[in-house]
Design a protein around this motif. Structure first.
Motif, PDB file in Angstrom:
ATOM      1  N   SER A 115      14.606 -10.304  15.442  1.00 19.46           N
ATOM      2  CA  SER A 115      14.935  -9.658  16.290  1.00 19.46           C
ATOM      3  C   SER A 115      14.953  -8.101  15.805  1.00 19.46           C
ATOM      4  CB  SER A 115      16.598  -9.837  16.857  1.00 19.46           C
ATOM      5  OG  SER A 115      17.388  -9.799  15.623  1.00 19.46           O
ATOM      6  N   SER A 116      14.538  -7.887  14.685  1.00 19.80           N
ATOM      7  CA  SER A 116      14.610  -6.417  14.019  1.00 19.80           C
ATOM      8  C   SER A 116      13.185  -6.071  13.703  1.00 19.80           C
ATOM      9  CB  SER A 116      15.563  -6.252  13.023  1.00 19.80           C
ATOM     10  OG  SER A 116      16.898  -6.296  13.330  1.00 19.80           O
ATOM     11  N   ARG A 117      13.064  -4.870  13.120  1.00 16.61           N
ATOM     12  CA  ARG A 117      11.773  -4.446  12.704  1.00 16.61           C
ATOM     13  C   ARG A 117      11.820  -3.985  11.196  1.00 16.61           C
ATOM     14  NH1 ARG A 117       8.339  -4.104  16.855  1.00 16.61           N
ATOM     15  NH2 ARG A 117       9.297  -4.251  19.022  1.00 16.61           N
ATOM     16  N   SER A 118      10.613  -3.905  10.575  1.00 14.60           N
ATOM     17  CA  SER A 118      10.854  -3.329   9.325  1.00 14.60           C
ATOM     18  C   SER A 118       9.436  -2.636   8.990  1.00 14.60           C
ATOM     19  CB  SER A 118      10.709  -4.345   8.062  1.00 14.60           C
ATOM     20  OG  SER A 118       9.530  -5.325   7.997  1.00 14.60           O
ATOM     21  N   ILE A 119       9.195  -1.650   8.052  1.00 14.75           N
ATOM     22  CA  ILE A 119       8.038  -0.992   7.821  1.00 14.75           C
ATOM     23  C   ILE A 119       7.182  -1.742   6.712  1.00 14.75           C
ATOM     24  CG2 ILE A 119       9.143   1.355   8.492  1.00 14.75           C
ATOM     25  CD1 ILE A 119       8.326   1.732   5.261  1.00 14.75           C
ATOM     26  N   GLU A 120       5.999  -1.276   6.808  1.00 16.07           N
ATOM     27  CA  GLU A 120       5.141  -1.904   5.632  1.00 16.07           C
ATOM     28  C   GLU A 120       4.668  -0.571   5.011  1.00 16.07           C
ATOM     29  OE1 GLU A 120       2.424  -3.812   8.670  1.00 16.07           O
ATOM     30  OE2 GLU A 120       2.772  -5.721   7.363  1.00 16.07           O
ATOM     31  N   PHE A 121       4.157  -0.800   3.528  1.00 14.65           N
ATOM     32  CA  PHE A 121       3.723   0.276   2.936  1.00 14.65           C
ATOM     33  C   PHE A 121       2.371   0.775   3.347  1.00 14.65           C
ATOM     34  CE2 PHE A 121       6.048  -0.972  -1.395  1.00 14.65           C
ATOM     35  CZ  PHE A 121       7.032   0.005  -1.107  1.00 14.65           C
ATOM     36  N   PRO A 122       2.169   1.944   3.549  1.00 12.18           N
ATOM     37  CA  PRO A 122       0.909   2.388   4.116  1.00 12.18           C
ATOM     38  C   PRO A 122      -0.109   1.753   3.284  1.00 12.18           C
ATOM     39  CG  PRO A 122       2.229   4.151   3.847  1.00 12.18           C
ATOM     40  CD  PRO A 122       3.060   3.120   3.105  1.00 12.18           C
ATOM     41  N   PRO A 123      -1.324   1.421   4.064  1.00 11.14           N
ATOM     42  CA  PRO A 123      -2.359   0.818   3.090  1.00 11.14           C
ATOM     43  C   PRO A 123      -3.136   1.841   2.202  1.00 11.14           C
ATOM     44  CG  PRO A 123      -2.603   0.542   5.547  1.00 11.14           C
ATOM     45  CD  PRO A 123      -1.387   1.537   5.364  1.00 11.14           C
ATOM     46  N   TRP A 157      15.073  -3.179  10.679  1.00 12.30           N
ATOM     47  CA  TRP A 157      16.158  -2.292  11.243  1.00 12.30           C
ATOM     48  C   TRP A 157      15.860  -2.223  12.906  1.00 12.30           C
ATOM     49  CZ3 TRP A 157      12.299   0.624  13.734  1.00 12.30           C
ATOM     50  CH2 TRP A 157      10.976   0.775  13.398  1.00 12.30           C
ATOM     51  N   THR A 158      16.646  -1.852  13.350  1.00 14.66           N
ATOM     52  CA  THR A 158      16.835  -1.807  14.812  1.00 14.66           C
ATOM     53  C   THR A 158      16.328  -0.479  15.344  1.00 14.66           C
ATOM     54  OG1 THR A 158      18.848  -3.584  15.071  1.00 14.66           O
ATOM     55  CG2 THR A 158      18.213  -2.183  17.221  1.00 14.66           C
ATOM     56  N   PRO A 159      15.353  -0.676  16.254  1.00 20.82           N
ATOM     57  CA  PRO A 159      14.799   0.633  16.732  1.00 20.82           C
ATOM     58  C   PRO A 159      15.695   1.595  17.369  1.00 20.82           C
ATOM     59  CG  PRO A 159      13.348  -1.274  17.189  1.00 20.82           C
ATOM     60  CD  PRO A 159      14.570  -1.689  16.868  1.00 20.82           C
ATOM     61  N   HIS A 189      10.635   5.528  19.226  1.00 20.20           N
ATOM     62  CA  HIS A 189      11.375   4.685  18.735  1.00 20.20           C
ATOM     63  C   HIS A 189      10.943   4.380  17.195  1.00 20.20           C
ATOM     64  CE1 HIS A 189       9.484   1.359  20.797  1.00 20.20           C
ATOM     65  NE2 HIS A 189       9.304   1.122  19.535  1.00 20.20           N
ATOM     66  N   GLY A 190      12.047   4.346  16.394  1.00 19.58           N
ATOM     67  CA  GLY A 190      11.820   3.893  15.020  1.00 19.58           C
ATOM     68  C   GLY A 190      13.095   3.839  14.245  1.00 19.58           C
ATOM     69  N   GLU A 219      22.381   4.063   5.393  1.00 15.87           N
ATOM     70  CA  GLU A 219      21.714   3.371   4.142  1.00 15.87           C
ATOM     71  C   GLU A 219      20.941   4.281   3.171  1.00 15.87           C
ATOM     72  OE1 GLU A 219      22.245   0.187   3.501  1.00 15.87           O
ATOM     73  OE2 GLU A 219      23.000  -0.617   5.405  1.00 15.87           O
ATOM     74  N   ILE A 220      21.948   4.662   2.007  1.00 17.22           N
ATOM     75  CA  ILE A 220      21.578   5.854   1.109  1.00 17.22           C
ATOM     76  C   ILE A 220      20.385   5.418   0.424  1.00 17.22           C
ATOM     77  CG2 ILE A 220      22.126   7.379  -0.935  1.00 17.22           C
ATOM     78  CD1 ILE A 220      23.472   8.272   1.666  1.00 17.22           C
ATOM     79  N   ASP A 221      20.136   4.000   0.054  1.00 19.63           N
ATOM     80  CA  ASP A 221      19.198   3.610  -0.757  1.00 19.63           C
ATOM     81  C   ASP A 221      17.717   3.524   0.212  1.00 19.63           C
ATOM     82  OD1 ASP A 221      20.734   3.107  -3.016  1.00 19.63           O
ATOM     83  OD2 ASP A 221      20.725   0.836  -2.589  1.00 19.63           O
ATOM     84  N   VAL A 222      17.770   3.558   1.287  1.00 21.20           N
ATOM     85  CA  VAL A 222      16.613   3.534   2.319  1.00 21.20           C
ATOM     86  C   VAL A 222      16.124   4.785   2.479  1.00 21.20           C
ATOM     87  CG1 VAL A 222      15.878   2.972   4.596  1.00 21.20           C
ATOM     88  CG2 VAL A 222      17.494   1.417   3.554  1.00 21.20           C
ATOM     89  N   ILE A 223      17.244   5.934   2.359  1.00 19.95           N
ATOM     90  CA  ILE A 223      16.797   7.290   2.639  1.00 19.95           C
ATOM     91  C   ILE A 223      16.024   7.706   1.388  1.00 19.95           C
ATOM     92  CG2 ILE A 223      17.857   9.439   2.695  1.00 19.95           C
ATOM     93  CD1 ILE A 223      20.208   8.627   4.196  1.00 19.95           C
ATOM     94  N   ARG A 224      16.739   7.386   0.122  1.00 18.17           N
ATOM     95  CA  ARG A 224      16.093   7.859  -1.088  1.00 18.17           C
ATOM     96  C   ARG A 224      14.588   7.041  -1.150  1.00 18.17           C
ATOM     97  NH1 ARG A 224      21.387   7.545  -3.759  1.00 18.17           N
ATOM     98  NH2 ARG A 224      22.041   9.805  -3.883  1.00 18.17           N
TER      99      ARG A 224
END
Length: 262
Positions: A115-123, A157-159, A189-190, A219-224
């Motif tokens: 029900s949430s989303r996540s990013i992927e590392f850029p190719p 993460w939730t958009p 959204h993101g 989420e400090i770890d996500v920001i970093r």
């Protein structure tokens, strides 16, 4: 109509679009009319101060300058007060709490994750990392450690409604108040942490101020992680487009600093 304007300042210029400043007016030239249309709609949806749209004559969008001065620049210490940074955090929270646009920000690549989303590392991340090491910009150990830091960005993460390119040069303050946020071309959204990371990168000394204004759900770890990821991806482009010696880039300073945290 623009009267008595003697100088034209080139704000941004690349193959996709050009932004010029003529006195108190910004002229955005973009051949992608759909992108301009979306930017205007994003500004209309945003619940925080945005520039006034003066007129549109494709491929040009004219918007009014906002009062005050930018919160700062990536490559130098911010002259804005701690209270202004707190206000910036509060403004971002107001944006993130608003109903999001139906389209994704192009800056947050998404994939379904229940029900949430996540990013992927850029190719291209591996190629960028290899370039950094091959050109002695940073050591292989610094790259490895930052890849480890960046893994925290691969989270569900939730958009929410994000600006998508919330650099400090795009946030204007007048005294201790946010007077306007500009350049909404990546709005959609993101991930909320992406905006917060973009705002605070290379200015970690103001992260606590932004967190105070934002008020929880941080989420400090996500920001970093986003600091690492974006810095790894940007250095090569800047070097190849004449922005100077890579060793002087704030992105490299960020990578070196974060490598000690992994």
């Amino acid at each position: 109509m623009i009267d008595d304007m003697r100088e034209v300042e080139v704000v941004v210029a690349h193959s996709e679009r050009v932004t010029l400043r003529v006195g108190g007016v910004f002229l955005k030239v973009d051949t992608d009319q759909a992108r301009i249309d979306r930017e205007v709609e994003v500004m209309a949806r945003a619940p925080i101060a945005t520039p006034e749209v003066l007129w549109r004559k494709p491929p040009v969008l004219a918007i009014a300058a906002v009062p005050g001065a930018a919160l700062g620049r990536l490559e130098e210490p911010s002259r804005a007060s701690s209270a202004a940074w707190v206000a910036a955090g509060a403004a971002v929270r107001t944006l993130h709490d608003a109903p999001p646009p139906p389209w994704p920000s192009s800056q947050c690549q998404q994939k379904p994750a229940r029900s949430s989303r996540s990013i992927e590392f850029p190719p291209l991340l591996d190629a960028e990392c290899e370039w950094l090491v091959a050109n002695d910009v940073v050591s292989a150990d610094v790259v490895r450690r930052n890849r480890q830091v960046a893994e925290a960005a691969l989270w569900p993460w939730t958009p929410v409604f994000i600006h998508g390119d919330l650099q400090i040069v795009h946030v204007f303050v007048d005294g201790d108040e946010v007077s306007g946020v500009v350049d909404w071309s990546e709005g959609g959204h993101g991930d909320a942490m992406y905006d917060l990371a973009t705002l605070t990168r290379a200015h970690e000394e103001h992260l606590d101020d932004v967190v105070e204004g934002y008020g929880g759900d941080i989420e400090i770890d996500v920001i970093r992680a986003y600091w690492s990821l974006r810095s790894l991806m940007e250095v090569r482009w800047l070097a190849e487009h004449g922005y100077g010696a890579p060793a002087t880039f704030p992105q490299v300073a960020v990578l070196n600093a974060l490598s000690g945290r992994a």
